[in-house]
Design a protein around this motif. Structure first.
Motif, short mmCIF file in Angstrom:
data_model
loop_
_atom_site.label_atom_id
_atom_site.label_comp_id
_atom_site.label_asym_id
_atom_site.label_seq_id
_atom_site.Cartn_x
_atom_site.Cartn_y
_atom_site.Cartn_z
N LEU A 13 0.82 -1.21 0.00
CA LEU A 13 0.00 0.00 0.00
C LEU A 13 0.86 1.26 0.00
CD1 LEU A 13 -2.94 -1.01 2.36
CD2 LEU A 13 -2.98 -0.72 -0.12
N THR A 14 2.02 1.19 0.62
CA THR A 14 2.92 2.34 0.60
C THR A 14 3.44 2.58 -0.81
OG1 THR A 14 3.57 1.93 2.89
CG2 THR A 14 5.02 3.34 1.60
N TYR A 15 3.81 1.50 -1.51
CA TYR A 15 4.19 1.63 -2.91
C TYR A 15 3.04 2.24 -3.72
CZ TYR A 15 8.33 -1.45 -2.55
OH TYR A 15 9.54 -2.01 -2.25
N LEU A 16 1.85 1.70 -3.53
CA LEU A 16 0.70 2.11 -4.33
C LEU A 16 0.32 3.56 -4.06
CD1 LEU A 16 -1.48 1.15 -6.31
CD2 LEU A 16 -2.86 0.46 -4.33
N ILE A 17 0.18 3.92 -2.80
CA ILE A 17 -0.18 5.29 -2.44
C ILE A 17 0.93 6.26 -2.84
CG2 ILE A 17 -0.71 6.84 -0.51
CD1 ILE A 17 -1.90 4.35 0.92
N GLY A 18 2.19 5.82 -2.69
CA GLY A 18 3.32 6.67 -3.02
C GLY A 18 3.41 7.02 -4.49
N ALA A 19 2.74 6.24 -5.34
CA ALA A 19 2.71 6.55 -6.78
C ALA A 19 1.81 7.74 -7.07
CB ALA A 19 2.25 5.33 -7.57
N PHE A 20 0.96 8.14 -6.09
CA PHE A 20 -0.02 9.19 -6.33
C PHE A 20 0.09 10.39 -5.40
CE2 PHE A 20 -1.91 5.11 -7.58
CZ PHE A 20 -2.16 5.35 -8.92
N VAL A 21 0.81 10.26 -4.29
CA VAL A 21 0.92 11.39 -3.35
C VAL A 21 2.39 11.73 -3.15
CG1 VAL A 21 -1.19 10.69 -2.16
CG2 VAL A 21 1.02 9.97 -1.24
N ASN A 22 2.66 12.94 -2.63
CA ASN A 22 4.06 13.31 -2.42
C ASN A 22 4.60 12.68 -1.14
OD1 ASN A 22 3.83 15.08 -0.07
ND2 ASN A 22 2.95 16.62 -1.43
N TRP A 23 5.90 12.79 -0.98
CA TRP A 23 6.57 12.05 0.08
C TRP A 23 6.21 12.53 1.48
CZ3 TRP A 23 10.15 14.82 3.07
CH2 TRP A 23 10.58 16.05 2.55
N ARG A 24 5.82 13.80 1.62
CA ARG A 24 5.44 14.29 2.95
C ARG A 24 4.09 13.71 3.38
NH1 ARG A 24 8.94 18.37 4.55
NH2 ARG A 24 10.01 19.47 2.85
N ILE A 25 3.14 13.71 2.47
CA ILE A 25 1.83 13.12 2.79
C ILE A 25 1.97 11.63 3.06
CG2 ILE A 25 -0.46 12.59 1.85
CD1 ILE A 25 -0.34 15.23 0.33
N LEU A 26 2.83 10.96 2.28
CA LEU A 26 3.05 9.53 2.49
C LEU A 26 3.60 9.27 3.88
CD1 LEU A 26 2.87 6.81 0.98
CD2 LEU A 26 5.26 7.14 0.29
N ALA A 27 4.51 10.12 4.35
CA ALA A 27 5.05 9.97 5.71
C ALA A 27 3.98 10.22 6.76
CB ALA A 27 6.23 10.92 5.91
N LEU A 28 3.12 11.21 6.53
CA LEU A 28 2.05 11.51 7.48
C LEU A 28 1.07 10.33 7.58
CD1 LEU A 28 0.86 13.69 9.35
CD2 LEU A 28 -0.49 14.50 7.39
N LEU A 29 0.79 9.70 6.46
CA LEU A 29 -0.08 8.52 6.47
C LEU A 29 0.54 7.37 7.26
CD1 LEU A 29 -1.32 8.53 2.75
CD2 LEU A 29 -2.62 9.20 4.79
N GLY A 30 1.86 7.37 7.36
CA GLY A 30 2.55 6.32 8.12
C GLY A 30 2.23 6.34 9.60
N THR A 31 1.74 7.48 10.11
CA THR A 31 1.41 7.56 11.54
C THR A 31 0.08 6.89 11.87
OG1 THR A 31 0.27 9.70 11.32
CG2 THR A 31 2.65 9.76 11.74
#
Length: 464
Positions: free
Chosen positions: A186-204
């Motif tokens: 899911l991180t790969y998949l979501i990371g294809a569509f959002v920037n790296w800061r949002i992806l890190a925020l989703l990690g919380t």
């Protein structure tokens, strides 16, 4: 070492006597109408497992983050290859530190408390990455997430192994690896569509899910028995097995084994290097070494870069990898295919086909790893060491795993510059050796209690 001597076999005999009394036969005086809990799947057991494997998802999302985030971070912060390699690999340095203390912390504050403690590190680490303006903020955040991962990589499979019935343990512990795969995917998949800061925020988010869920699940009954809280042990086990389940047989096994081990002092790291623990140590450490040097984190951390180097779209490649993350077979074949794609690229043969050969190799490798070596070492590690050795052994084995992971993840970009084909052919050879190692040395644990496995592998004999 100052431990009381126990005749060899004494540890396992009480277990055999308990088992001989049977649950439904009425040999123990139990009501035959009541289930003995040997195959009970309750709502509480499922809920407890889901809360625990939220930590596995955190593990997977951290591992998968550096691949889709690479181009965005490099462009925004202007990192060099060496600086990004440090960012990618510092996760494993943090995990090594977490691993060193994981066993002792889990023994001291419990399995549940350790999971909560680890999530605090992960949340703070992700927030550092979200608000990073310079490289060292990124590195500090990734390091803190790694510390939390090191704790989680030990305590989650151990906790699940300790709460599940023996004939269901294998199925439940594989959920740990499944959730790691889901986290990566899911991180790969979501990371294809959002920037790296949002992806890190989703990690919380999964960190917060586990942190809140821990208030509603019981502690490990085996850990409670180990520290002498017998009433709480029975209460926790009853919650896990169901109110109407007869748990006296399972309680007797746990108490019998724990009482015998209480005659021994708590083991240190040096105590592991005794001959009677040689088989367990060889299997535990060997599987972790083979797992890491088979190239898993090189592929997980830098999948996008691999696809781009082979002439394929990085985003399309990682999305395709999601589709087979939990299926297929053949890590050796997967690395071989990637290695061959780079050989053909070097000699200018079949240039049109080499990107697809690399894609196929990574997909086969990823699916194969998910089904096999991804979960097996962690499941086996949680099963083969006795409770008085589990803290020290778990710390050592987990440390070895993350040390290997750091070596591979840090050196991978440099190895690719040296020889792309040679790198993956080397991974392929190590995966091939793993087949022989498993066939010759790995014990069968299916359908056996943790106490039976440990008594057969690690007989406690007289000191001579």
């Amino acid at each position: 070492m100052g431990k009381e001597s126990i005749e060899e076999g004494q540890l396992s005999n009480p277990l055999l006597n308990v088992n001989d009394k049977g649950g439904h036969s009425g040999g123990t005086g139990h009501d035959p109408e009541l289930d003995d809990g040997s195959s009970t799947v309750t709502t509480m057991l499922v809920l407890t497992t889901l809360v625990a494997v939220s930590g596995s998802y955190v593990f997977g999302s951290a591992v998968g983050y550096s691949s889709p985030a690479q181009s965005g971070i490099v462009d925004d912060l202007g990192l060099t290859v060496a600086e990004y390699s440090l960012f990618g690999s510092i996760l494993t340095i943090g995990a090594m530190i977490g691993a060193i203390v994981s066993g002792k912390i889990a023994d001291y504050i419990g399995r549940r408390g350790t999971m909560g403690f680890s999530e605090v590190f992960c949340i703070v680490g992700w927030l550092f990455i979200v608000f990073a303006k310079v490289a060292w903020w990124l590195d500090l955040g990734r390091f803190l997430v790694g510390c939390g991962m090191g704790l989680l990589s030990y305590v989650v499979p151990v906790y699940i192994a300790e709460i599940t019935p023996k004939n269901l343990r294998g199925g439940f512990t594989t959920v740990h690896q499944l959730m790691i795969c889901c986290g990566v995917s899911l991180t790969y998949l979501i990371g294809a569509f959002v920037n790296w800061r949002i992806l890190a925020l989703l990690g919380t988010i999964p960190c917060l899910v586990q942190l809140l869920g821990l208030f509603f699940i019981p502690e490990s009954p085996r850990w409670l028995a180990k520290i002498g809280r017998e009433n709480e042990c029975e209460a926790a086990l009853q919650r896990l097995r169901g109110e109407n389940t007869n748990i006296s047989k399972e309680v007797a096994e746990i108490k019998d084994y724990t009482e015998t081990l209480q005659q021994l002092s708590e083991a240190s790291i040096t105590d592991l290097f005794q001959w009677r623990y040689a088989h367990s140590l060889l299997v535990g450490v060997g599987l972790m070494v083979l797992q890491q040097f088979g190239g898993v984190n090189a592929i997980a951390f830098y999948a996008s870069a691999i696809f781009i180097s082979a002439g394929f779209s990085g985003s399309v490649g990682t999305i395709a990898m999601v589709a087979v993350q939990v299926s297929s077979a053949g890590t050796c074949l997967g690395c071989l295919l990637v290695g061959l794609s780079f050989i053909f690229q070097d000699i200018q043969k079949w240039n049109e086909a080499t990107p697809f050969l690399a894609l196929a190799g990574v997909l086969v490798y990823t699916g194969s790893f998910s089904l096999g070596m991804g979960g097996i070492p962690w499941v086996i590690m949680s099963e083969i060491f006795p409770i008085n050795m589990k803290g020290s052994a778990g710390s050592l084995v987990t440390l070895v795993s993350w040390l290997g992971s750091w070596i591979v993840s840090y050196s991978f970009n440099f190895l690719m510059d040296w020889s792309s084909s040679g790198t993956f052919l080397g991974f392929s050879c190590i995966c091939g050796l793993t087949v022989l190692f498993v066939a010759k040395l790995m014990p069968e644990t299916k359908g056996r209690t943790l106490e039976e496995i440990q008594a057969s592998l690690n007989p406690i004999s007289k000191n001579t």
